[in-house]
Design an enzyme around this catalytic site. Structure first.
Site, PDB file in Angstrom:
ATOM      1  N   VAL A 240      69.366  -3.606 -75.412  1.00  0.00           N
ATOM      2  CA  VAL A 240      68.287  -4.438 -74.868  1.00  0.00           C
ATOM      3  C   VAL A 240      66.976  -4.037 -75.549  1.00  0.00           C
ATOM      4  CG1 VAL A 240      67.182  -5.262 -72.756  1.00  0.00           C
ATOM      5  CG2 VAL A 240      69.561  -4.533 -72.717  1.00  0.00           C
ATOM      6  N   HIS A 241      66.784  -4.506 -76.769  1.00  0.00           N
ATOM      7  CA  HIS A 241      65.615  -4.119 -77.549  1.00  0.00           C
ATOM      8  C   HIS A 241      64.332  -4.733 -76.983  1.00  0.00           C
ATOM      9  CE1 HIS A 241      68.137  -2.309 -80.585  1.00  0.00           C
ATOM     10  NE2 HIS A 241      68.781  -3.444 -80.798  1.00  0.00           N
ATOM     11  N   ASP A 242      64.228  -6.052 -77.054  1.00  0.00           N
ATOM     12  CA  ASP A 242      62.953  -6.719 -76.793  1.00  0.00           C
ATOM     13  C   ASP A 242      62.532  -6.645 -75.338  1.00  0.00           C
ATOM     14  OD1 ASP A 242      63.059  -7.290 -79.456  1.00  0.00           O
ATOM     15  OD2 ASP A 242      63.561  -9.408 -79.211  1.00  0.00           O
TER      16      ASP A 242
END
Length: 318
Positions: A240-242
């Protein structure tokens, strides 16, 4: 509580969609606008995707198309990651609208929004940083008028995800990234050091979306190929980068940061490498001394970050 005024610079992008949903549903966020940049897909596609999501979810914030190529463009941008985000950038989720050419208005919109709300705007950038660098070039004074900048990007003392040393968003336009970190505004980087620990498994996504609002159910549907990509590389689920960077805006206490000026290597085999000056050792005068101390998130409460995402994004509609 006064709502935070947020400008969202993005290249949708599967994980961008989850971040946009978080910004849209969080009660303490006033989403001023969405600016798009090339990255996960060509600019015409990322802009189409942003408009599609905004319309589907009833987001009133305007969408402004931005940069189609990096600052120092001398050919085609890096190949688009269709193997990660699908041919249409949103996990091949069915979208009726076709991409179209649009005017490049993102940098001007960023400048105007900051000028109209001095000291109040927070910039969240989860793609390449070309639009932010171009806004700085158009009006350098905005660096002293913006509240701060939060960037999803970088890999500090760890391997990258698109080269042995570089993270994708920084690699997309390292010249722009270096300008953003070198400017006088306050920047916080949320890099792979942190986002590599925020993982949603397919089973968890199915559970949280089963009784969720329709928007979260759409995110779950368009994330399936994204999960497949991470599974083949040995991850337990999708990183879950962003949306992790979006959570930093609302819950900074869940993150561990360290201060130090940041330099981005702009060319050669190490292009996109992010370096941070650490410690108080003295050296001969150099470029490092002229740069502002920025923050890098090197750790945090991954479980707490995911719980916050679930709480905001998956809450059933009343």
């Amino acid at each position: 509580m006064t709502k935070q005024k947020i400008l969202f610079d993005t290249d949708p992008g599967v994980d961008d969609a989850l971040a946009l949903l978080y910004l849209h549903r969080h009660p303490n966020i006033d989403l001023l606008g969405i600016t798009t940049v090339f990255g996960n897909a060509p600019i015409s596609v990322t802009t189409r995707n942003a408009r599609f999501l905004a319309e589907a979810w009833g987001i009133k914030a305007p969408v402004h198309a931005g940069a189609a190529v990096p600052l120092n463009w001398s050919g085609a941008p890096h190949p688009y990651p269709v193997h990660v985000h699908g041919a249409n950038g949103l996990g091949d989720y069915p979208i009726a609208q076709e991409p179209r050419e649009e005017m490049d208005t993102a940098a001007r919109f960023i400048v105007d929004s900051i000028r109209q709300n001095p000291g109040q705007v927070r910039l969240l950038a989860v793609g390449g940083l070309t639009n932010l660098a171009r806004a700085l070039e158009a009006d350098p004074a905005i660096a002293d008028l913006v509240q701060d900048v939060v960037v999803m990007g970088g890999a500090f003392e760890i391997p990258g995800n698109v080269s042995p040393v570089a993270e994708a968003n920084i690699y997309a336009d390292p010249h722009a990234a270096d300008r953003v970190f070198a400017a006088s505004w306050k920047v916080t980087a949320v890099p792979l050091n942190l986002t590599g620990r925020t993982v949603i498994t397919r089973e968890a996504l199915a559970t949280i979306s089963a009784d969720a609002n329709p928007e979260m159910q759409m995110v779950a549907a368009l994330s399936q190929g994204y999960i497949d990509f991470y599974l083949q590389w040995g991850e337990a689920g999708m990183l879950v980068h962003d949306c992790s960077a979006a959570v930093f805006l609302t819950d900074p206490d869940l993150f561990t940061t360290r201060p130090g000026s940041v330099v981005v290597i702009k060319e050669g085999p190490a292009a996109g490498l992010t370096l941070q000056r650490l410690g108080a050792a003295r050296y001969s005068p150099s470029e490092w001394d002229r740069r502002r101390m920025q923050l890098v998130c090197v750790g945090g409460d991954a479980a707490g970050i995911l719980a916050r995402i679930y709480d905001v994004c998956a809450t059933p509609r009343n």
